[in-house]
Structures are given as C-alpha cells and as structure tokens.
Write a protein that holds these residues in place. Sequence first.
Motif, short mmCIF file in Angstrom:
data_model
loop_
_atom_site.label_atom_id
_atom_site.label_comp_id
_atom_site.label_asym_id
_atom_site.label_seq_id
_atom_site.Cartn_x
_atom_site.Cartn_y
_atom_site.Cartn_z
N MET A 1 0.83 -1.20 0.00
CA MET A 1 0.00 0.00 0.00
C MET A 1 0.87 1.26 0.00
O MET A 1 0.55 2.24 -0.65
CB MET A 1 -0.93 -0.02 1.21
CG MET A 1 -1.94 1.09 1.19
SD MET A 1 -3.08 1.08 -0.19
CE MET A 1 -4.28 -0.06 0.36
N ARG A 2 1.98 1.22 0.71
CA ARG A 2 2.87 2.38 0.78
C ARG A 2 3.43 2.72 -0.60
O ARG A 2 3.52 3.89 -0.96
CB ARG A 2 3.99 2.10 1.78
CG ARG A 2 4.89 3.27 1.97
CD ARG A 2 5.96 2.96 2.98
NE ARG A 2 6.91 4.04 2.98
CZ ARG A 2 7.53 4.48 4.03
NH1 ARG A 2 7.32 3.91 5.19
NH2 ARG A 2 8.37 5.46 3.94
N LYS A 3 3.77 1.68 -1.37
CA LYS A 3 4.28 1.89 -2.72
C LYS A 3 3.21 2.55 -3.59
O LYS A 3 3.51 3.44 -4.40
CB LYS A 3 4.71 0.54 -3.32
CG LYS A 3 5.41 0.64 -4.63
CD LYS A 3 5.88 -0.74 -5.08
CE LYS A 3 6.59 -0.66 -6.40
NZ LYS A 3 7.06 -1.97 -6.86
N PHE A 4 1.96 2.14 -3.41
CA PHE A 4 0.83 2.73 -4.13
C PHE A 4 0.76 4.23 -3.85
O PHE A 4 0.62 5.04 -4.77
CB PHE A 4 -0.46 2.03 -3.69
CG PHE A 4 -1.72 2.70 -4.18
CD1 PHE A 4 -2.17 2.50 -5.48
CD2 PHE A 4 -2.45 3.54 -3.34
CE1 PHE A 4 -3.33 3.12 -5.93
CE2 PHE A 4 -3.61 4.15 -3.79
CZ PHE A 4 -4.05 3.94 -5.09
N TYR A 5 0.87 4.62 -2.57
CA TYR A 5 0.82 6.04 -2.21
C TYR A 5 2.00 6.81 -2.79
O TYR A 5 1.83 7.91 -3.31
CB TYR A 5 0.81 6.22 -0.68
CG TYR A 5 -0.46 5.80 0.00
CD1 TYR A 5 -1.68 5.89 -0.63
CD2 TYR A 5 -0.43 5.31 1.29
CE1 TYR A 5 -2.85 5.51 0.00
CE2 TYR A 5 -1.59 4.93 1.95
CZ TYR A 5 -2.79 5.03 1.30
OH TYR A 5 -3.94 4.66 1.93
#
Length: 131
Positions: A1-5
């Motif tokens: 999810m962090r990579k998505f952000y």
Amino acid sequence: MRKFYLIGFALLLFFDTIGQTSFKLTANHSEPLEANIDWLIRIFTNPFVYIAIFAYISTFFTWMVLLKKAPVGPAFAASHLEIVTVMFVSIWVFNEEITLMRSIGAALIVLGIIFLALAEKEINQRQEISK
C-alpha cells in the motif's frame, strides 16, 4: 500500500506541476491579454496549452484513484505539495527567485504534511490496538 501512495502522489505532483508550468508558458505566449480572436489563436496555437490540458486531466484521474484508498485529510494536504514543486520549477523555467518568505512558506507546507501523516499513522496504530 505504501508503494501505491508513493507512486500515486509522485504522479499527482508531476502532472500538477507540468500543468501549472504549461499554463504559465501559454499565458506568456498569448500576451497581450485581449478579448479577441487573435488572442484565442495565440493560445490555441501554443503546444503548451495542450500539455496543460492533458496534465490536468491526468491529475484528475490520478487524484480519483488515490482518493479510493488514501485518507482524505493527509491526501488533500499532500496534494498541495505542488505549490513547492511549482516554486522550484519556476526557478529553472522562469528565472524566479526563492525569497526567504517563500522558503519559509515551503518549509511550513512540508512540515504540515509530515505532521498530518504522522497523526494519521498514530490514529491507525490506536485503531489496530483497540481491535
């Protein structure tokens, strides 16, 4: 999810910065400001107006995708980092100066976003503990 952000907000900043810069380049090219057909021709014969339109459409779709997953408060704050990126691009493209007040303003924007992100992280940790 962090990579998505990270990818999502990087794209958002990229498209928004390109859009703002392209609108400024179009405005410079279309001078003098006149409400006539010649002024419209100067605008629509400048390729930067089309880059700006593409960038704003891309910004809109990137923002919509991010809002599906990101918390609204920090996401909205982070979206305003474009003020800082446009300031830095303006130094290079338009030979604008970074004044002390602009530097302080940019630093406060970045600090505000960091504090909102830390607060969101703390809230998420509390919610996980209470489950």
